[in-house]
Every structure is written in structure tokens, then in C-alpha cells.
Design a protein around this motif. Structure first.
Motif, PDB file in Angstrom:
ATOM      1  N   THR A  20       0.841  -1.201   0.000  1.00  0.00           N
ATOM      2  CA  THR A  20       0.000   0.000   0.000  1.00  0.00           C
ATOM      3  C   THR A  20       0.879   1.256   0.000  1.00  0.00           C
ATOM      4  O   THR A  20       0.479   2.284  -0.526  1.00  0.00           O
ATOM      5  N   PHE A  60      -5.051  -0.284  -0.126  1.00  0.00           N
ATOM      6  CA  PHE A  60      -5.075   0.382   1.174  1.00  0.00           C
ATOM      7  C   PHE A  60      -5.430  -0.629   2.247  1.00  0.00           C
ATOM      8  O   PHE A  60      -5.866  -1.741   1.939  1.00  0.00           O
ATOM      9  N   ILE A  61      -5.239  -0.239   3.490  1.00  0.00           N
ATOM     10  CA  ILE A  61      -5.696  -1.082   4.590  1.00  0.00           C
ATOM     11  C   ILE A  61      -6.935  -0.440   5.181  1.00  0.00           C
ATOM     12  O   ILE A  61      -6.972   0.770   5.427  1.00  0.00           O
ATOM     13  N   THR A  62      -7.984  -1.236   5.362  1.00  0.00           N
ATOM     14  CA  THR A  62      -9.252  -0.701   5.872  1.00  0.00           C
ATOM     15  C   THR A  62      -9.124  -0.445   7.379  1.00  0.00           C
ATOM     16  O   THR A  62      -8.209  -0.966   8.020  1.00  0.00           O
ATOM     17  N   MET A  94      -6.805  -4.280   0.864  1.00  0.00           N
ATOM     18  CA  MET A  94      -7.583  -4.610  -0.328  1.00  0.00           C
ATOM     19  C   MET A  94      -7.275  -3.690  -1.501  1.00  0.00           C
ATOM     20  O   MET A  94      -6.585  -2.690  -1.361  1.00  0.00           O
ATOM     21  N   VAL A  95      -7.789  -4.078  -2.671  1.00  0.00           N
ATOM     22  CA  VAL A  95      -7.540  -3.342  -3.903  1.00  0.00           C
ATOM     23  C   VAL A  95      -8.857  -2.742  -4.392  1.00  0.00           C
ATOM     24  O   VAL A  95      -9.886  -3.398  -4.374  1.00  0.00           O
ATOM     25  N   ASP A  96      -8.803  -1.478  -4.800  1.00  0.00           N
ATOM     26  CA  ASP A  96      -9.951  -0.829  -5.415  1.00  0.00           C
ATOM     27  C   ASP A  96      -9.875  -1.115  -6.914  1.00  0.00           C
ATOM     28  O   ASP A  96      -9.112  -0.495  -7.643  1.00  0.00           O
ATOM     29  N   TYR A 103     -13.595 -10.414   2.813  1.00  0.00           N
ATOM     30  CA  TYR A 103     -14.207  -9.279   3.514  1.00  0.00           C
ATOM     31  C   TYR A 103     -15.728  -9.321   3.438  1.00  0.00           C
ATOM     32  O   TYR A 103     -16.424  -8.913   4.360  1.00  0.00           O
ATOM     33  N   TYR A 131      -7.713   6.783  -0.052  1.00  0.00           N
ATOM     34  CA  TYR A 131      -8.325   5.854  -1.004  1.00  0.00           C
ATOM     35  C   TYR A 131      -9.810   6.165  -1.112  1.00  0.00           C
ATOM     36  O   TYR A 131     -10.336   6.987  -0.355  1.00  0.00           O
ATOM     37  N   ALA A 158     -14.900   1.954  -2.047  1.00  0.00           N
ATOM     38  CA  ALA A 158     -14.320   0.684  -2.495  1.00  0.00           C
ATOM     39  C   ALA A 158     -14.526  -0.417  -1.457  1.00  0.00           C
ATOM     40  O   ALA A 158     -14.674  -1.592  -1.802  1.00  0.00           O
TER      41      ALA A 158
END
Lengths: 395, 243, 165
Positions: B125, B134-136, B142-144, B179, C42, C46
Motif C-alpha cells: 500500500t 489500502f488497509i481498511t 484490499m484493492v480498489d 471481507y 483511497y 471501495a
């Protein structure tokens, strides 16, 4: 698994960065190198290299225009690349490179070329007609002021821009090195020396390219080659080559002596899959041979035709060597497993979007752009022919 | 046993409500899921792994993972004598169809299931130029897929080989720690399908999660700790030869 | 004043740059996704998009709400820790519409050996057999009830073959 030896993590078998990513640092390096050569004349007032000054600037611009193309073509979604400027990620070397690139293109190179050629542009806008007139008029930004005072201001501003340009050129290519050097997951890349090695190899390739282009163009235009200029450029090439080679050897020796967990894996790779491109092309043919040739030209008194041949050969070898170095960094860095237990192979496609033909096209494209640029902004205006005997007289 | 869905809903209201939210597929619909209340991780108990490949198959079925690429895979190590630096490792098709029978009894064998470590200080990330990975807030990397350029810089930056470029979507792809399941009270597909309990989803922010007791009483390690990535997949009894 | 006149072209250039910068900033305000920056650098939306992926495995809790009898048999036997879909595969479609989606029965010839075929690589305390020598080709479920595999356990093998139908 075809082409795999030992164990690769299953997702590592195919390479994710292709030959286009080899071209990207190669082309960017030519830009930085050519600009640094140009700035020698301007900032350090090395009169001897003046004949290559404008050529070096235009070469830098031609290659800089092409530099983002291989990146763009390799992206999975090229149409999204604008996001790099919309939401740049501060911690990403790649995002910051976008800004360094833009800064270098717009604030340094275009401004410097514009200031230097402004008098010519104004003259051309007055002497041409039709669409050419309008093109040059647009390039004057509607100001035909080429009074002595205006040109004196341009000269001062241009000097400052060049002064800013030198660190910018270092930044531009240092950043390319940082993109690789900062990847801690990959021991072949991860090294603080990477940006420095990239800058010096960039200077080698850029100086060699401008030297070759100058000699080739003079031959094409059936004009005498200014040997004082070429000799000086060749001596710079020689010195910088030595620094570059020392740095690369320092990196190599350091790796061999430290022999950390990745060493056996990398050592095996250099002796097998990278043997030809690393040992033969990069080190023997691409570095040691041209250094030796340039050394001979430095210490002995050779005739002019012999020197020309030596410069042509060593310049070409240097370019091959630097291209091989980029190949070894980019492709070599993906041939071994991050588990250090296996190796994969890179099969270059021929006619795909990331294939060999596109790569060749992208290497030739800057030369085409340079030809167009030289048509629009002649680096050696006809009336300046008078100044050549002056240079010849210096012999 | 012929039960229609309608009957199921009438008969079993509690289970049905949870199942409805699974089908609806929106985190808002999941009852009471609050991102800040969780910090997801996974526990892998190496002595329990039998190398059946169930997790790999389950992951591919659950997440439409393309052939030849893996969000999770299993490696089989064979270490002879003291030779920790030269383990013989195989992972045929990611272990999807299990492993060839090992006859030779010299040395030791063990299986190592791998997946994204959902690192707290993730190098992948860090390098993304646009913020497409990014990390939630609940600790899942995860990837957008609508924002990713497909530059593959993150693939290069992952020390564990957990990422790939999706061959048709042309964007980076990786484990999402299911997720869509964990936000609705289900476990991941790989944990659901693991017959021996070698994989356990764990919520580090939940004081009642059995992982806390496990971590207290076992020797656990993460992969490549020298990378300092803050990896959150914990391995019990990890051998020193594992890369 | 002369300075202004003679540097006029530079001011034009600066103006061009200012215009360009302003232009890009304007575009930017339109092109940055609305939820960008909601939780970090981000697109916040998403997260919900990833969470919207449909589940294929229903989860053993869902299975057990209907198949209570199997759940009981299983809970008493050696396969108590093995979840339904570990052997039966993803059954969300069946759970969603039990009457029209028939999960079918797994082939024990393939299924059992995946875990229980003897291999030096498996943990020593894990029950494993050399299937060829062990049964001589007789299907596993002839002797072992998959939901409670120990021989002589609660359910007879015959009922195991029929499952819960």
C-alpha cells in the motif's frame, strides 16, 4: 512449470514488468545525461562543448517526450493514469516521479529551450508565412521583443533555470533509481546506491548519445566535426564512466563480501540466466571495453580519423552497456524468487503491446521527434556557419 | 427434507436474518458491523495442516480466482538434516489438487499455507501511486478494482508474492480475507473449508477471540519478520527454513 | 518600467503557467472521486464494493439450521471439526433455494484420500492409510460413515450412504 527452476511462489512465475520498463529508465537516463552535458556549457562555461549545447537540449526534450510512453503502454489501465496527478500518494515513489517529470519538462527543459531559441523563434515568425508563421508566432507568446536588454534578461534567467535544472536532472533520474532502490522486498534492487548508480549511468548514456548524434549529424550535413568539442565530450565521458564503473563495482563487491541471505540466489542468477547480459554485455563489452578505448584516446596522440572511430565505437558500446544494465536491473530483479529458492524465465513477446517491436519503435521514436524538433528549431542556424571556422581554427 | 426458502425464513428467524445480509452483500445491511471494532488477522497452525488443498479450492470457488494465480496457496517443505538453508519446496498448482505422496522418510516434511499477511505497515500500500490499494480501518488490505492502474508496483513490493495482476481485469488482485463474509459474521472460505482447523480467522480487537489464549501459550511467528511489515498472519510452530 | 517592458515575454510565460496550473486544479476538483479520503488515501466506497461480493460458501451455521440430524451425528464423531462444505463444496445456492438446487453427493473415492492417503509429509498423528492396501478397491463408505467415520460409531454405514434425504 516451463522455464521454472527450483521453487517460485506461484504468483511469481510470470514477470510483471516487461521490456518496456527496461526502456523507461534507459530513456529517462538519456534525458538527464543530455541535459547535464548541456548545462556544462551554460553553468560552468565550458566553451569547447558549445556546438553540442542546443543539440543536447533538443535531444533531452525529444527523449523526455517519449519517456512516459513505455510506462503508459505497460499499464493495465492506461486510461486511468491521470489519477497519478489527481490523487498522488505521498508515500509512493512512482507518484512523486509524475511530478518530478512534469517539473522537469515544463519548468526546466521547455523554459530553457524557449529562452535560448527565443531570438530565433521571433526571427522565424517574421520570415515565414502561412501556418508556419502562426506556429512560430504562437511560440513567441505574442512578444517580439528581442532588444538587447530583453535578451540579456533571457540570458540571466536562462542561467538560473539551468542552475535549477542540474539538481532537477539529478532528481529526475535519481528518482527512477529510487523507484527500484526503495523496494525492500527485492534484494537485487534494494540498495541506497541505486539512485546514485542510476544518475551516473544516465550521464554516461546521455553524453555518449549526444556525442554520437553530433558526429552523425555533422556527417549527414557534410560539415566538419569540431574535434575540440568531441575530444572534450569524450574526456567527460571517460571520467564519468570511471565513476559509474567504480560505483557499480562497489555495489558488487559489497554484495559479494556481505553475502547475505539472498547472495547465493543472486550469484547463481548472474552466472546463469544473466551471464550474457550482465557479465558479457554490461561489464565486459559495455563498460570495460569503452573505458579502455577512451583511455587509449586520452593518453596517446592518435590521428583525427582514428579518434573519431574510437569515439563512435566506445559511444555505441556505452549505450549498449547502459541498456544492458537497465535490463539486468529490471528483468534480473524478477527472475529469482523472493523465497531465494528458484528462478523463472522471461520470454519477450514480439508483436504484443509490451513486445519487442513496440520496444524498438519506442527507441526510434525519440530520434524521429528530434528530427522534427531540429526542423522547427534548427540548432545550428545557417548564418552561424560562419562561426565554425573559428572553432576549427582553435586546433 | 424439502424446505423452501420462505419456510426457512419463517422457521429460523435469527439465522435467516444473518443469511439475508449475506445475500444482500452490503456492509450496511450486516447487523451491527462496525469497522472500528475489529482488527482482523489469521492464525495458521502448521502441525495441523495435512496438505489437502481444500483452502486453495475453496478460495478459488469463493473469489473467482483466475487459473494459475493464487490468493492462497500451500507449500510443502522437505528439510533434511540440519540443512535449513536449502529446503526442497514444492507447490504444484498452488497445492490446489493436493500433493504427491511422499515415500521417503528422511528429514522432516510439513505444509505451509500462505495468504496475504494483511500487514499493518504494508509495503504494497506504501508504493501504490494513486491510493488504489489500502488497509481498511478493520485491518484488511484490499484493492480498489475501479481505481487501480495496473502498474504492478505493489506486486513488486510484496515480499511474500501474494499479489498478481488479474489476467482479464488487468488490475492488481489479492486476498480480501473474504471481507464480504467476515463483515457478516461468517468466517473466510479457506477457514470454512479447512478440515483440520489449521486456519483460524481471528479478530485481535475482540477480547473473547480464542487467538489471545493461543498466542499466550504457543511459539508463534510471522513470515519474514526482518521485513518489518507488521504481518498479521500468525504461524504456530513455524520452521526456520520457511521463506 | 523598462524592466517590465523588456521582461514582458517572461510575464506572458508566467501567466501561461498560472493558467495551466489553475486549469489542472479545476479539472482535479471534478475528477477526484467523491468518497476519496473518507477513511484514508483511497476511495471509501471501495470497501463496500469489496464487501458486496456474493458468498459461495453458506457456512456451517446455515447448513446446520436445516440439517440438524447430520449436525448431531457429526458432532458426536471424529469429523466433528470438519465443516459441511469442506467435503460438500460451496452450497450457498442450495441454502438460498434448498428445493431446486441439489448439491449432489461427493465421490468418496476422490474425497477421502485427499486427506487420508498415507504420505510421509502428513503429520504423524493424523489418521492415514494406503488406500489400495487398506480396502482393495472397496468404496470407503462401505465401512465408514463419512459423517461419523469410526467403525461401530452411532450411525450404521448404510444410512450414511443415504445422507439425510
Amino acid at each position: 512449470m516451463p522455464g521454472v527452476e527450483g521453487f517460485m511462489y506461484p504468483n511469481e512465475v510470470s514477470l510483471y514488468w516487461s521490456v518496456l520498463i527496461v526502456l523507461y529508465p534507459f530513456i529517462t537516463g538519456l534525458v538527464a545525461g543530455a541535459f547535464i552535458l548541456a548545462s556544462l556549457e551554460r553553468v560552468f562555461r565550458v566553451e569547447a562543448v558549445k556546438p553540442t549545447y542546443r543539440l543536447a537540449l533538443l535531444t533531452a526534450l525529444a527523449f523526455l517526450i517519449v519517456a512516459p510512453l513505455p510506462l503508459q503502454l505497460h499499464l493495465g489501465h492506461p486510461e486511468r493514469s491521470y489519477e497519478m496527478y489527481m490523487t498522488p500518494h505521498r508515500t509512493s515513489a512512482m507518484a512523486m516521479f509524475g511530478f518530478v517529470y512534469l517539473w522537469y519538462l515544463m519548468a526546466v527543459l521547455v523554459v530553457e529551450i524557449w529562452l535560448d531559441f527565443r531570438a530565433d523563434i521571433v526571427a522565424l515568425s517574421q520570415s515565414t508565412t502561412g501556418w508556419k508563421h502562426w506556429m512560430y508566432w504562437a511560440m513567441t507568446l505574442g512578444s517580439a521583443n528581442v532588444s538587447e536588454r530583453a535578451l540579456a534578461i533571457d540570458e540571466r534567467v536562462g542561467w538560473v533555470v539551468t542552475l535549477i535544472g542540474i539538481p532537477s536532472a539529478f532528481l529526475l533520474h535519481g528518482y527512477v533509481g529510487f523507484i527500484f532502490g526503495s523496494i525492500k522486498a527485492n534484494p537485487w534492487w534494494s540498495s541506497p546506491l541505486m539512485p546514485v548508480v542510476f544518475i551516473f549511468s544516465a550521464m554516461v548514456s546521455g553524453i555518449a548519445a549526444v556525442m554520437l548524434l553530433y558526429m552523425a549529424l555533422m556527417r549527414l550535413r557534410k560539415q566538419p566535426i569540431d574535434m575540440r568539442c568531441v575530444d572534450t565530450v569524450a574526456s567527460y565521458l571517460f571520467y564519468i564512466f570511471i565513476v559509474d564503473f567504480s560505483l557499480e563495482m562497489l555495489d558488487l563487491i559489497h554484495r559479494i563480501y556481505e553475502a547475505d541471505e539472498s547472495f547465493r540466489s543472486l550469484d547463481f542468477m548472474v552466472h546463469t540466466r544473466l551471464y550474457f547480459s550482465q557479465i558479457v554485455l554490461q561489464i565486459l563489452l559495455g563498460t570495460l571495453a569503452p573505458i579502455l578505448l577512451l583511455f587509449v584516446a586520452q593518453v596517446t596522440k592518435l590521428s583525427e580519423p582514428t579518434r573519431k572511430k574510437i569515439y563512435a565505437v566506445s559511444g555505441s558500446l556505452a549505450l549498449v552497456g547502459i541498456l544492458a544494465m537497465r535490463w539486468n536491473v529490471v528483468i534480473g530483479g524478477q527472475l529469482f524468487s523472493k523465497s531465494f529458492l528458484g528462478y523463472t524465465t522471461y520470454k519477450m513477446a514480439l508483436a504484443t503491446r509490451e513486445g519487442l517491436l513496440v520496444a524498438i519503435g519506442l527507441t526510434l521514436l525519440p530520434l524521429l521527434i528530434l528530427a522534427v524538433l531540429m526542423k522547427v528549431l534548427p540548432p545550428w542556424p545557417e548564418k552561424k556557419h560562419a562561426s565554425i571556422p573559428e572553432a576549427v581554427a582553435a586546433h | 427434507m424439502n424446505i423452501t426458502r420462505r419456510q426457512l425464513l419463517i422457521l429460523l428467524p435469527a439465522a435467516a436474518v444473518a443469511w439475508e445480509s449475506v445475500l444482500a452483500g452490503t456492509p450496511e445491511a450486516a447487523p451491527n458491523y462496525n469497522m472500528t471494532d475489529h482488527w482482523w488477522s489469521m492464525l495458521i497452525d502448521i502441525p495441523k495442516c495435512i496438505g489437502c488443498g481444500n483452502c486453495v479450492r475453496a478460495c478459488q470457488a469463493e473469489n473467482d480466482v483466475p487459473d494459475g494465480f493464487f490468493r492462497t496457496w500451500v507449500e510443502r517443505y522437505h528439510v533434511t538434516d540440519w540443512n535449513l538453508e536449502n529446503p526442497q519446496v514444492i507447490s504444484p498448482d498452488g497445492g490446489k489438487e493436493g500433493f504427491p505422496v511422499a515415500k521417503e522418510d528422511a528429514g522432516k516434511y510439513f505444509f505451509v499455507p500462505k495468504l496475504c499477511n494483511h500487514c499493518a505497515d504494508s509495503p504494497c500500500t506504501q508504493v501504490c501511486p494513486v491510493g488504489a490499494t489500502f488497509i481498511t480501518p478493520d485491518g484488511v488490505v484490499m484493492v480498489d478494482q475501479k481505481y487501480c492502474l495496473g502498474c504492478a508496483y505493489c506486486v513488486q513490493a510484496c515480499p511474500y508474492g501474494c499479489r498478481y495482476i488479474h489476467p482479464t481485469k488487468k488490475v492488481a488482485d489479492k486476498c480480501t480475507l473474504c471481507y464480504h463474509r467476515i463483515t457478516k459474521g461468517l468466517t473466510t472460505a479457506c477457514c470454512e473449508a479447512c478440515p483440520t482447523g489449521a486456519r483460524q480467522l481471528a479478530d485481535l480487537k475482540n477480547p473473547k477471540d480464542p487467538i489471545h489464549a493461543f498466542l499466550k501459550t504457543h511459539s508463534v511467528q510471522v513470515l519474514k519478520p526482518q521485513m518489518a511489515t507488521g504481518a498479521k498472519v500468525f504461524y504456530n510452530a513455524l520452521d526456520g527454513s520457511v521463506r | 518600467m523598462r524592466l517590465f517592458r523588456d521582461a514582458g515575454h517572461l510575464f506572458r510565460l508566467a501567466g501561461l503557467f498560472a493558467f495551466g496550473t489553475l486549469f489542472i486544479l479545476t479539472i482535479r476538483s471534478f475528477l477526484v472521486p467523491r468518497t476519496f479520503g473518507e477513511y484514508g488515501h483511497y476511495r471509501g466506497a471501495a470497501i463496500a464494493e469489496v464487501a458486496a461480493h456474493p458468498a459461495r460458501f453458506a457456512g456451517h451455521q446455515t447448513c446446520e439450521t436445516c440439517h440438524t440430524d447430520v449436525a448431531q451425528t457429526k458432532a458426536a464423531g471424529k469429523h466433528a471439526q470438519v465443516n459441511c462444505e469442506a467435503c460438500h463444496g460451496p452450497q450457498a445456492k442450495h441454502a438460498d433455494d434448498p428445493s431446486s438446487v441439489d448439491p449432489g453427493k461427493p465421490d468418496t473415492a476422490v474425497l477421502c484420500v485427499r486427506c487420508h492417503e498415507a504420505s510421509a509429509a502428513r503429520p504423524k498423528d493424523f489418521p492415514q492409510v494406503n488406500a489400495g492396501d487398506h480396502s482393495g478397491g472397496v468404496p470407503c463408505q462401505t465401512c465408514h460413515q463419512p459423517h461419523s467415520p469410526a467403525i461401530g460409531s452411532a450411525s450404521a454405514p448404510a444410512s450414511a450412504a443415504g445422507g439425510t434425504k
